[in-house]
Write an enzyme that holds these catalytic residues in place. Sequence first.
Site, PDB file in Angstrom:
ATOM      1  N   LYS A  44       0.832  -1.197   0.000  1.00 46.77           N
ATOM      2  CA  LYS A  44       0.000   0.000   0.000  1.00 46.77           C
ATOM      3  C   LYS A  44       0.869   1.250   0.000  1.00 46.77           C
ATOM      4  O   LYS A  44       0.396   2.356  -0.249  1.00 46.77           O
ATOM      5  CB  LYS A  44      -0.869   0.007   1.278  1.00 46.77           C
ATOM      6  CG  LYS A  44      -1.724  -1.202   1.458  1.00 46.77           C
ATOM      7  CD  LYS A  44      -2.321  -1.194   2.884  1.00 46.77           C
ATOM      8  CE  LYS A  44      -2.828  -2.549   3.243  1.00 46.77           C
ATOM      9  NZ  LYS A  44      -3.064  -2.673   4.703  1.00 46.77           N
ATOM     10  N   GLY A  45       2.142   1.049   0.313  1.00 49.52           N
ATOM     11  CA  GLY A  45       3.032   2.175   0.607  1.00 49.52           C
ATOM     12  C   GLY A  45       3.232   3.181  -0.509  1.00 49.52           C
ATOM     13  O   GLY A  45       3.478   4.360  -0.252  1.00 49.52           O
ATOM     14  N   GLU A  99       7.759   2.357  -6.300  1.00 51.13           N
ATOM     15  CA  GLU A  99       7.991   1.896  -4.928  1.00 51.13           C
ATOM     16  C   GLU A  99       8.064   3.076  -3.962  1.00 51.13           C
ATOM     17  O   GLU A  99       8.471   4.170  -4.343  1.00 51.13           O
ATOM     18  CB  GLU A  99       9.325   1.125  -4.860  1.00 51.13           C
ATOM     19  CG  GLU A  99       9.186  -0.375  -4.716  1.00 51.13           C
ATOM     20  CD  GLU A  99       8.637  -0.831  -3.373  1.00 51.13           C
ATOM     21  OE1 GLU A  99       7.720  -0.207  -2.823  1.00 51.13           O
ATOM     22  OE2 GLU A  99       9.143  -1.846  -2.877  1.00 51.13           O
ATOM     23  N   ASP A 100       7.707   2.813  -2.708  1.00 52.92           N
ATOM     24  CA  ASP A 100       7.879   3.849  -1.684  1.00 52.92           C
ATOM     25  C   ASP A 100       9.343   3.914  -1.230  1.00 52.92           C
ATOM     26  O   ASP A 100       9.914   4.985  -1.085  1.00 52.92           O
ATOM     27  CB  ASP A 100       6.945   3.590  -0.492  1.00 52.92           C
ATOM     28  CG  ASP A 100       7.011   2.161   0.052  1.00 52.92           C
ATOM     29  OD1 ASP A 100       7.783   1.321  -0.481  1.00 52.92           O
ATOM     30  OD2 ASP A 100       6.280   1.863   1.010  1.00 52.92           O
ATOM     31  N   ASP A 103      14.896  -0.955   0.118  1.00 52.95           N
ATOM     32  CA  ASP A 103      15.638  -1.196   1.354  1.00 52.95           C
ATOM     33  C   ASP A 103      16.669  -2.297   1.085  1.00 52.95           C
ATOM     34  O   ASP A 103      17.747  -2.021   0.584  1.00 52.95           O
ATOM     35  CB  ASP A 103      14.604  -1.582   2.420  1.00 52.95           C
ATOM     36  CG  ASP A 103      15.175  -1.752   3.803  1.00 52.95           C
ATOM     37  OD1 ASP A 103      16.143  -1.070   4.142  1.00 52.95           O
ATOM     38  OD2 ASP A 103      14.639  -2.591   4.565  1.00 52.95           O
ATOM     39  N   LYS A 131      17.511   3.344   0.527  1.00 53.40           N
ATOM     40  CA  LYS A 131      18.475   3.132   1.627  1.00 53.40           C
ATOM     41  C   LYS A 131      19.578   2.225   1.093  1.00 53.40           C
ATOM     42  O   LYS A 131      19.557   1.010   1.322  1.00 53.40           O
ATOM     43  CB  LYS A 131      17.788   2.392   2.778  1.00 53.40           C
ATOM     44  CG  LYS A 131      16.971   3.225   3.729  1.00 53.40           C
ATOM     45  CD  LYS A 131      16.650   2.379   4.963  1.00 53.40           C
ATOM     46  CE  LYS A 131      15.272   2.596   5.465  1.00 53.40           C
ATOM     47  NZ  LYS A 131      14.844   1.615   6.491  1.00 53.40           N
ATOM     48  N   PHE A 152      14.675   3.589  10.331  1.00 53.57           N
ATOM     49  CA  PHE A 152      13.321   3.165   9.999  1.00 53.57           C
ATOM     50  C   PHE A 152      12.439   4.406   9.883  1.00 53.57           C
ATOM     51  O   PHE A 152      12.339   5.188  10.826  1.00 53.57           O
ATOM     52  CB  PHE A 152      12.764   2.206  11.055  1.00 53.57           C
ATOM     53  CG  PHE A 152      11.446   1.626  10.651  1.00 53.57           C
ATOM     54  CD1 PHE A 152      11.394   0.559   9.765  1.00 53.57           C
ATOM     55  CD2 PHE A 152      10.253   2.171  11.117  1.00 53.57           C
ATOM     56  CE1 PHE A 152      10.176   0.041   9.351  1.00 53.57           C
ATOM     57  CE2 PHE A 152       9.028   1.654  10.703  1.00 53.57           C
ATOM     58  CZ  PHE A 152       9.000   0.592   9.822  1.00 53.57           C
ATOM     59  N   ASP A 159       4.585   2.780   6.666  1.00 58.77           N
ATOM     60  CA  ASP A 159       3.902   2.517   7.928  1.00 58.77           C
ATOM     61  C   ASP A 159       4.796   1.867   8.969  1.00 58.77           C
ATOM     62  O   ASP A 159       5.857   1.311   8.651  1.00 58.77           O
ATOM     63  CB  ASP A 159       2.726   1.573   7.681  1.00 58.77           C
ATOM     64  CG  ASP A 159       3.187   0.133   7.420  1.00 58.77           C
ATOM     65  OD1 ASP A 159       4.022  -0.046   6.508  1.00 58.77           O
ATOM     66  OD2 ASP A 159       2.734  -0.778   8.131  1.00 58.77           O
ATOM     67  N   ARG A 165       0.746   6.045   7.707  1.00 58.09           N
ATOM     68  CA  ARG A 165       0.819   6.167   6.244  1.00 58.09           C
ATOM     69  C   ARG A 165       0.293   7.512   5.756  1.00 58.09           C
ATOM     70  O   ARG A 165       0.677   7.985   4.696  1.00 58.09           O
ATOM     71  CB  ARG A 165      -0.030   5.071   5.577  1.00 58.09           C
ATOM     72  CG  ARG A 165       0.495   3.665   5.739  1.00 58.09           C
ATOM     73  CD  ARG A 165      -0.270   2.747   4.795  1.00 58.09           C
ATOM     74  NE  ARG A 165      -0.139   1.337   5.108  1.00 58.09           N
ATOM     75  CZ  ARG A 165       0.856   0.548   4.704  1.00 58.09           C
ATOM     76  NH1 ARG A 165       1.838   1.046   3.991  1.00 58.09           N
ATOM     77  NH2 ARG A 165       0.873  -0.735   5.025  1.00 58.09           N
TER      78      ARG A 165
HETATM   79  P1  IMP Z   1      12.992  -4.407   0.423  1.00 55.69           P
HETATM   80  O1  IMP Z   1      12.403  -5.599  -0.242  1.00 55.69           O
HETATM   81  O2  IMP Z   1      13.845  -4.795   1.601  1.00 55.69           O
HETATM   82  O3  IMP Z   1      13.713  -3.465  -0.508  1.00 55.69           O
HETATM   83  O4  IMP Z   1      11.831  -3.636   1.139  1.00 55.69           O
HETATM   84  C1  IMP Z   1      10.892  -2.934   0.518  1.00 55.69           C
HETATM   85  C2  IMP Z   1       9.679  -2.779   1.417  1.00 55.69           C
HETATM   86  O5  IMP Z   1       9.996  -2.861   2.822  1.00 55.69           O
HETATM   87  C3  IMP Z   1       9.093  -1.413   1.223  1.00 55.69           C
HETATM   88  O6  IMP Z   1       8.183  -1.378   0.157  1.00 55.69           O
HETATM   89  C4  IMP Z   1       8.459  -1.115   2.555  1.00 55.69           C
HETATM   90  O7  IMP Z   1       7.155  -1.634   2.592  1.00 55.69           O
HETATM   91  C5  IMP Z   1       9.296  -1.881   3.556  1.00 55.69           C
HETATM   92  N1  IMP Z   1      10.254  -1.002   4.259  1.00 55.69           N
HETATM   93  C6  IMP Z   1      11.596  -1.001   4.136  1.00 55.69           C
HETATM   94  N2  IMP Z   1      12.157  -0.037   4.901  1.00 55.69           N
HETATM   95  C7  IMP Z   1      11.139   0.580   5.537  1.00 55.69           C
HETATM   96  C8  IMP Z   1      11.077   1.687   6.468  1.00 55.69           C
HETATM   97  O8  IMP Z   1      12.084   2.311   6.874  1.00 55.69           O
HETATM   98  N3  IMP Z   1       9.837   2.036   6.887  1.00 55.69           N
HETATM   99  C9  IMP Z   1       8.701   1.413   6.465  1.00 55.69           C
HETATM  100  N4  IMP Z   1       8.714   0.397   5.595  1.00 55.69           N
HETATM  101  C10 IMP Z   1       9.923  -0.022   5.137  1.00 55.69           C
END
Ligand code: IMP
Length: 181
Positions: A44-45, A99-100, A103, A131, A152, A159, A165
């Site tokens: 949803k982000g 994407e939001d 990470d 990040k 974070f 969220d 959100r």
């Molecule tokens: P990845 O697969 O590790 O790149 O993560 C992507 C998803 O993890 C994002 O779409 C977010 O939903 C969640 N996420 C990663 N870091 C954060 C954060 O700092 N705050 C909130 N959600 C996060």
Amino acid sequence: MHPDVKKILVSEEEIQKKCTQLGQEITEAYRNYPQPPLLVALLKGSVPFLACLISRIELDIEYDFMDVSSYNGTESMGDVRILKDLGQSIKGRDILLVEDIVDTGRTIVEVGKMLKNKGANEIKVVTLLDKPSRRVVDAKADFVGFEIPNEFVIGFGLDYNEKYRNLNYVGVLKEEVFQGE
Ligand code: IMP
């Protein structure tokens, strides 16, 4: 400012300006493509970011949604599953994944594979936040709003246990909010 927020990392004004800049970059990047891209936003982000971005793209884009979240609490998990799939065929389409935050990078890599398997042509990624210090797989977004440190963050779609959100900025939570869990 919300009482649970320790500091604002990216303000509403900075986000709006960045959406305009990214919208122009995306418009330029796709200007000579035979067909404008299909934006695929991850629920949803990415919803507030998608809304901010689309009015600044001067092309006849379309958008659709996917939900692949396997995310729980403050750590990104490795396992990515489809919770909601696209509503249309993407065979031969150029996709811009929205994407939001990137990470660990697992989500965009895994979703990229899924979209390729569905017959997508080229896949590019636009993310509001990045990040890079958290990466565990080789993943890079093509359009990045803001690089942020390993903290974070919540707000503007992001969220903590489904909360925050709706904040119009990106911020860092106070430690006691996590400790209170
Ligand atoms: P990845 O697969 O590790 O790149 O993560 C992507 C998803 O993890 C994002 O779409 C977010 O939903 C969640 N996420 C990663 N870091 C954060 C954060 O700092 N705050 C909130 N959600 C996060």
